[in-house]
Each structure stands twice: as structure tokens, then as C-alpha cells.
Write a protein that holds these residues in place. Sequence first.
Motif, PDB file in Angstrom:
ATOM      1  N   UNK A   4       0.664  -1.535  -0.269  1.00 44.62           N
ATOM      2  CA  UNK A   4       0.622  -0.033  -0.066  1.00 44.62           C
ATOM      3  C   UNK A   4       0.761   1.480   0.089  1.00 44.62           C
ATOM      4  N   UNK A   5       0.797   2.590  -0.727  1.00 41.52           N
ATOM      5  CA  UNK A   5       1.271   3.348  -0.942  1.00 41.52           C
ATOM      6  C   UNK A   5       0.544   4.222  -0.581  1.00 41.52           C
ATOM      7  N   UNK A   6       0.999   5.943   0.268  1.00 43.40           N
ATOM      8  CA  UNK A   6       0.207   6.150   0.083  1.00 43.40           C
ATOM      9  C   UNK A   6       0.038   7.597  -0.229  1.00 43.40           C
ATOM     10  N   UNK A   7      -0.208   8.924  -0.373  1.00 44.85           N
ATOM     11  CA  UNK A   7      -0.175  10.440  -0.957  1.00 44.85           C
ATOM     12  C   UNK A   7      -0.878  11.124  -0.795  1.00 44.85           C
ATOM     13  N   UNK A   8      -0.377  12.418  -1.218  1.00 48.36           N
ATOM     14  CA  UNK A   8      -1.527  13.443  -0.581  1.00 48.36           C
ATOM     15  C   UNK A   8      -1.361  14.595   1.003  1.00 48.36           C
ATOM     16  N   UNK A   9      -0.848  14.059   1.448  1.00 52.37           N
ATOM     17  CA  UNK A   9      -0.495  14.634   2.379  1.00 52.37           C
ATOM     18  C   UNK A   9       0.279  16.216   2.393  1.00 52.37           C
ATOM     19  N   UNK A  10       0.349  17.218   3.345  1.00 48.12           N
ATOM     20  CA  UNK A  10       0.770  18.364   3.213  1.00 48.12           C
ATOM     21  C   UNK A  10       0.748  19.399   4.029  1.00 48.12           C
ATOM     22  N   UNK A  11       0.995  20.272   3.604  1.00 53.18           N
ATOM     23  CA  UNK A  11       0.447  21.077   4.804  1.00 53.18           C
ATOM     24  C   UNK A  11      -0.618  22.089   4.384  1.00 53.18           C
ATOM     25  N   UNK A  12      -1.648  22.494   4.961  1.00 52.31           N
ATOM     26  CA  UNK A  12      -2.678  23.190   4.885  1.00 52.31           C
ATOM     27  C   UNK A  12      -2.756  23.972   6.272  1.00 52.31           C
ATOM     28  N   UNK A  14      -6.121  25.296   8.444  1.00 53.71           N
ATOM     29  CA  UNK A  14      -7.108  25.159   8.810  1.00 53.71           C
ATOM     30  C   UNK A  14      -8.289  25.838   8.363  1.00 53.71           C
ATOM     31  N   UNK A  15      -9.639  24.886   7.618  1.00 55.86           N
ATOM     32  CA  UNK A  15     -10.215  25.472   6.503  1.00 55.86           C
ATOM     33  C   UNK A  15     -10.042  24.485   5.563  1.00 55.86           C
ATOM     34  N   UNK A  16      -9.000  24.128   5.131  1.00 57.64           N
ATOM     35  CA  UNK A  16      -8.842  23.673   3.873  1.00 57.64           C
ATOM     36  C   UNK A  16      -9.064  21.950   3.237  1.00 57.64           C
ATOM     37  N   UNK A  17      -8.685  21.741   2.370  1.00 60.63           N
ATOM     38  CA  UNK A  17      -8.948  20.531   2.199  1.00 60.63           C
ATOM     39  C   UNK A  17      -7.636  19.327   1.811  1.00 60.63           C
ATOM     40  N   UNK A  18      -7.645  18.330   1.912  1.00 61.24           N
ATOM     41  CA  UNK A  18      -6.788  17.350   0.845  1.00 61.24           C
ATOM     42  C   UNK A  18      -7.207  16.524   0.744  1.00 61.24           C
ATOM     43  N   UNK A  19      -6.900  15.226  -0.293  1.00 58.39           N
ATOM     44  CA  UNK A  19      -6.802  13.982  -0.872  1.00 58.39           C
ATOM     45  C   UNK A  19      -6.049  13.502  -0.995  1.00 58.39           C
ATOM     46  N   UNK A  20      -6.602  12.306   0.311  1.00 58.79           N
ATOM     47  CA  UNK A  20      -4.882  11.616   0.444  1.00 58.79           C
ATOM     48  C   UNK A  20      -5.633   9.769  -0.846  1.00 58.79           C
ATOM     49  N   UNK A  21      -4.820   9.393  -0.588  1.00 60.09           N
ATOM     50  CA  UNK A  21      -4.917   8.755  -2.064  1.00 60.09           C
ATOM     51  C   UNK A  21      -4.124   7.883  -1.004  1.00 60.09           C
ATOM     52  N   UNK A  22      -4.111   5.848  -1.904  1.00 59.53           N
ATOM     53  CA  UNK A  22      -3.775   4.351  -1.406  1.00 59.53           C
ATOM     54  C   UNK A  22      -4.045   3.737  -2.599  1.00 59.53           C
ATOM     55  N   UNK A  23      -2.623   3.876  -2.690  1.00 57.04           N
ATOM     56  CA  UNK A  23      -2.531   2.569  -4.177  1.00 57.04           C
ATOM     57  C   UNK A  23      -1.860   1.390  -3.455  1.00 57.04           C
ATOM     58  N   UNK A  24      -3.517   0.124  -4.356  1.00 53.67           N
ATOM     59  CA  UNK A  24      -2.637  -0.759  -3.649  1.00 53.67           C
ATOM     60  C   UNK A  24      -2.268  -1.503  -4.268  1.00 53.67           C
ATOM     61  N   UNK A  25      -1.328  -2.917  -4.312  1.00 58.21           N
ATOM     62  CA  UNK A  25      -1.000  -4.206  -5.518  1.00 58.21           C
ATOM     63  C   UNK A  25      -0.653  -5.171  -4.662  1.00 58.21           C
ATOM     64  N   UNK A  26      -0.863  -5.984  -5.434  1.00 59.09           N
ATOM     65  CA  UNK A  26      -0.573  -7.365  -5.117  1.00 59.09           C
ATOM     66  C   UNK A  26      -1.958  -8.412  -3.762  1.00 59.09           C
ATOM     67  N   UNK A 111       1.305   8.914   5.021  1.00 60.61           N
ATOM     68  CA  UNK A 111       1.500  10.644   4.938  1.00 60.61           C
ATOM     69  C   UNK A 111       1.733  11.039   6.200  1.00 60.61           C
ATOM     70  N   UNK A 112       2.474  12.130   6.373  1.00 57.10           N
ATOM     71  CA  UNK A 112       1.827  13.453   6.914  1.00 57.10           C
ATOM     72  C   UNK A 112       1.173  14.485   6.280  1.00 57.10           C
ATOM     73  N   UNK A 113       0.080  14.571   7.391  1.00 57.60           N
ATOM     74  CA  UNK A 113      -1.147  15.616   7.102  1.00 57.60           C
ATOM     75  C   UNK A 113      -0.507  16.812   8.462  1.00 57.60           C
ATOM     76  N   UNK A 114      -0.668  18.249   7.999  1.00 58.02           N
ATOM     77  CA  UNK A 114       0.197  18.967   8.856  1.00 58.02           C
ATOM     78  C   UNK A 114      -1.415  20.151   8.500  1.00 58.02           C
ATOM     79  N   UNK A 115      -1.627  20.382  10.165  1.00 59.62           N
ATOM     80  CA  UNK A 115      -3.048  22.000   9.632  1.00 59.62           C
ATOM     81  C   UNK A 115      -3.123  23.451  10.251  1.00 59.62           C
ATOM     82  N   UNK A 116      -2.610  23.576   9.654  1.00 60.65           N
ATOM     83  CA  UNK A 116      -1.913  25.068  10.344  1.00 60.65           C
ATOM     84  C   UNK A 116      -3.465  26.208  10.814  1.00 60.65           C
ATOM     85  N   UNK A 117      -2.918  26.568  12.043  1.00 56.40           N
ATOM     86  CA  UNK A 117      -4.086  27.033  12.823  1.00 56.40           C
ATOM     87  C   UNK A 117      -4.267  28.493  12.267  1.00 56.40           C
TER      88      UNK A 117
END
Length: 117
Positions: A4-12, A14-26, A111-117
Motif C-alpha cells: 500500500x502506498x499513500x500520497x496526498x499529504x501536506x501542509x494546509x 485550517x478550513x482547507x481540504x486535502x485528498x489522500x490516496x492509497x494505491x494497492x498492489x498484490x 503520509x503526513x498531514x499538517x493543519x496550521x491554525x
Amino acid sequence: QVQLVESGGGLVQAGGSLRLSCVVSGSIVSANVMGWFRQAPGKQRSFVATITPDGTTDQTDSVKGRFAISRDNAKNTIYLQMNSLKSEDTAVYYCLAINPRTKYNSWGQGTQVTVSS
């Protein structure tokens, strides 16, 4: 071997949006219970959302109405759409696959998600 490989995290902000993905193999995502968990600094890993092979979803109370888990069978990928993010959502987010027959758990690297206030 399931990977499983996650992606899509980041710094956003407060009030914002993110979409995380998880690609599966096997393995096939629609054949597993797929989920998202998160781990904030100094805390235990905790449940965020799951989707079952029949498409039933569940979320922890703190994210209901803000987060949505979904699945794209053609891409063998699951997603976590996160809206109205709050500082308390800051965490490393992990993807999980549970084989419904063997109950074996496979985890992604996070994957790291950081939400700044």
C-alpha cells in the motif's frame, strides 16, 4: 504480498481540504476491508474511516460530515477526502487493508498531514 502506498499529504491551513490516496498492489481493494488510520504525535494510532467490500463506509465521530472514504476499483485505489480540516487533524495518516478471510493486516508507510491554525 500486499503493498500500500499513500500520497496526498501536506501542509494546509485550517478550513482547507486535502485528498489522500492509497494505491494497492498484490490484492484487489474491493475484496478487502480498506481503511484509514492516523497517529498524532505522542498518541496511539486511531481509526478514521473504513470501506467494506460491499461499499459500506464508516467514520469516527470526529470526522463525520468532514471526511469521506471512497474506492476506485479500476485504479485499485482508495481515497480519503478531507474537508474543513482542523489543527487536531494533524497526524500521519496510514492506509490499511484487511483480508476478510485471513484477517491479515497490511499497512502503508504513512503520509503526513499538517493543519496550521
